[in-house]
Design a protein around this motif. Structure first.
Motif, mmCIF file in Angstrom:
data_model
loop_
_atom_site.group_PDB
_atom_site.id
_atom_site.type_symbol
_atom_site.label_atom_id
_atom_site.label_comp_id
_atom_site.label_asym_id
_atom_site.label_seq_id
_atom_site.Cartn_x
_atom_site.Cartn_y
_atom_site.Cartn_z
ATOM 1 N N LEU A 227 0.807 -1.206 0.000
ATOM 2 C CA LEU A 227 0.000 0.000 0.000
ATOM 3 C C LEU A 227 0.843 1.259 0.000
ATOM 4 N N THR A 228 1.970 1.241 0.711
ATOM 5 C CA THR A 228 2.787 2.449 0.764
ATOM 6 C C THR A 228 3.437 2.745 -0.579
ATOM 7 N N GLU A 229 3.657 1.707 -1.399
ATOM 8 C CA GLU A 229 4.276 1.919 -2.705
ATOM 9 C C GLU A 229 3.385 2.728 -3.635
ATOM 10 N N GLU A 230 2.069 2.701 -3.411
ATOM 11 C CA GLU A 230 1.162 3.499 -4.227
ATOM 12 C C GLU A 230 1.374 4.983 -4.007
ATOM 13 N N GLY A 231 1.865 5.356 -2.818
ATOM 14 C CA GLY A 231 2.110 6.751 -2.515
ATOM 15 C C GLY A 231 0.850 7.528 -2.153
ATOM 16 N N LEU A 232 -0.269 6.842 -1.991
ATOM 17 C CA LEU A 232 -1.513 7.520 -1.627
ATOM 18 C C LEU A 232 -1.589 7.684 -0.113
ATOM 19 N N PRO A 233 -2.101 8.805 0.355
ATOM 20 C CA PRO A 233 -2.263 8.980 1.804
ATOM 21 C C PRO A 233 -3.207 7.927 2.382
ATOM 22 N N PHE A 234 -3.023 7.643 3.654
ATOM 23 C CA PHE A 234 -3.893 6.715 4.361
ATOM 24 C C PHE A 234 -4.900 7.491 5.196
ATOM 25 N N VAL A 235 -6.157 7.095 5.124
ATOM 26 C CA VAL A 235 -7.151 7.530 6.094
ATOM 27 C C VAL A 235 -7.261 6.353 7.050
ATOM 28 N N VAL A 236 -6.770 6.546 8.277
ATOM 29 C CA VAL A 236 -6.588 5.438 9.212
ATOM 30 C C VAL A 236 -7.559 5.550 10.380
ATOM 31 N N LEU A 237 -8.243 4.457 10.648
ATOM 32 C CA LEU A 237 -9.000 4.321 11.888
ATOM 33 C C LEU A 237 -8.104 3.578 12.866
ATOM 34 N N PHE A 238 -7.734 4.222 13.964
ATOM 35 C CA PHE A 238 -7.019 3.557 15.051
ATOM 36 C C PHE A 238 -8.071 3.122 16.067
ATOM 37 N N HIS A 239 -8.061 1.844 16.443
ATOM 38 C CA HIS A 239 -9.092 1.305 17.325
ATOM 39 C C HIS A 239 -8.482 0.305 18.293
ATOM 40 N N HIS A 240 -9.238 -0.031 19.350
ATOM 41 C CA HIS A 240 -8.840 -1.112 20.250
ATOM 42 C C HIS A 240 -9.008 -2.437 19.511
ATOM 43 N N SER A 241 -8.169 -3.399 19.822
ATOM 44 C CA SER A 241 -8.227 -4.672 19.104
ATOM 45 C C SER A 241 -9.560 -5.392 19.304
ATOM 46 N N GLU A 242 -10.217 -5.181 20.443
ATOM 47 C CA GLU A 242 -11.503 -5.839 20.686
ATOM 48 C C GLU A 242 -12.676 -5.043 20.125
ATOM 49 N N VAL B 161 -6.978 8.250 -1.924
ATOM 50 C CA VAL B 161 -6.539 7.847 -0.582
ATOM 51 C C VAL B 161 -6.803 6.358 -0.401
ATOM 52 N N ASN B 162 -6.124 5.760 0.556
ATOM 53 C CA ASN B 162 -6.382 4.378 0.947
ATOM 54 C C ASN B 162 -7.040 4.388 2.323
ATOM 55 N N PHE B 163 -8.116 3.651 2.468
ATOM 56 C CA PHE B 163 -8.814 3.534 3.742
ATOM 57 C C PHE B 163 -8.321 2.276 4.443
ATOM 58 N N VAL B 164 -7.776 2.462 5.638
ATOM 59 C CA VAL B 164 -7.247 1.343 6.402
ATOM 60 C C VAL B 164 -7.657 1.494 7.865
ATOM 61 N N TYR B 165 -7.547 0.415 8.612
ATOM 62 C CA TYR B 165 -7.742 0.489 10.050
ATOM 63 C C TYR B 165 -6.617 -0.273 10.712
ATOM 64 N N ALA B 166 -6.299 0.154 11.944
ATOM 65 C CA ALA B 166 -5.139 -0.414 12.632
ATOM 66 C C ALA B 166 -5.417 -0.525 14.121
ATOM 67 N N ASP B 167 -4.862 -1.562 14.699
ATOM 68 C CA ASP B 167 -4.931 -1.752 16.141
ATOM 69 C C ASP B 167 -4.114 -0.643 16.802
ATOM 70 N N GLY B 168 -4.788 0.195 17.567
ATOM 71 C CA GLY B 168 -4.125 1.326 18.210
ATOM 72 C C GLY B 168 -3.104 0.939 19.258
ATOM 73 N N LEU B 169 -3.178 -0.292 19.766
ATOM 74 C CA LEU B 169 -2.193 -0.750 20.742
ATOM 75 C C LEU B 169 -0.908 -1.160 20.034
#
Length: 156
Positions: free
Chosen positions: A1-16, A39-47
């Motif tokens: 995804l980073t190779e595309e060079g598009l910004p990420f719209v990231v949701l940081f959330h708790h794993s549960e 943009v790329n829409f992604v979500y990530a475990d905030g921990l």
């Protein structure tokens, strides 16, 4: 995804926390599919991704939250996570990225919200000039240093 060079719209959330992920995906699918080319829409475990959160001045207590990672800066979505349910709110955040507003506000603070009355601009008050005049250029102050070798000095 980073190779595309598009910004990420990231949701940081708790794993549960599967509810915020579901809400985020629903908003993206319902309102933001035309934005996927910019943009790329992604979500990530905030921990697991606590380090990027620390750059935003946030901790796991602040989750869930949304940010844009442009690979140059990270921009925090203002308001609470629940504000993504307001139609067009997340789309405006992405539009502000593409227009340069987020970058400008990152460096220069929020844009003024109060409009300057036209009569004040016409009268040329000092306060109006301060708000509208560009900063003085520093390029006119540039000149060769006295302590460095240059062809402009007489050496003999």
């Amino acid at each position: 995804l980073t190779e595309e060079g598009l910004p990420f719209v990231v949701l940081f959330h708790h794993s549960e926390d599967h509810n915020s992920v579901r809400q985020y995906r629903e908003i993206v699918e319902a309102e933001l599919m035309p934005e996927t080319g910019g943009v790329n829409f992604v979500y990530a475990d905030g921990l697991k991704f606590a380090h990027p959160l620390s750059h935003l001045g946030k901790t796991k207590k602040d989750l869930p939250l949304i940010a844009i990672d442009s690979f140059r800066h990270m921009y925090l979505f203002h308001g609470s996570f629940e504000d993504i349910k307001v139609p067009g709110r997340l789309k405006q955040f992405i539009s502000d990225l593409h227009s340069g507003k987020l970058h400008r506000e990152f460096h220069h603070g929020p844009d003024p919200t109060a409009a300057v009355p036209e009569t004040e601009l016409l009268q040329g008050s000092d306060e109006a000039n301060k708000r509208t005049a560009p900063p003085e250029s520093t390029f006119k102050k540039l000149r060769p240093a006295n302590s460095r070798y240059t062809l402009l000095k007489d050496e003999l």
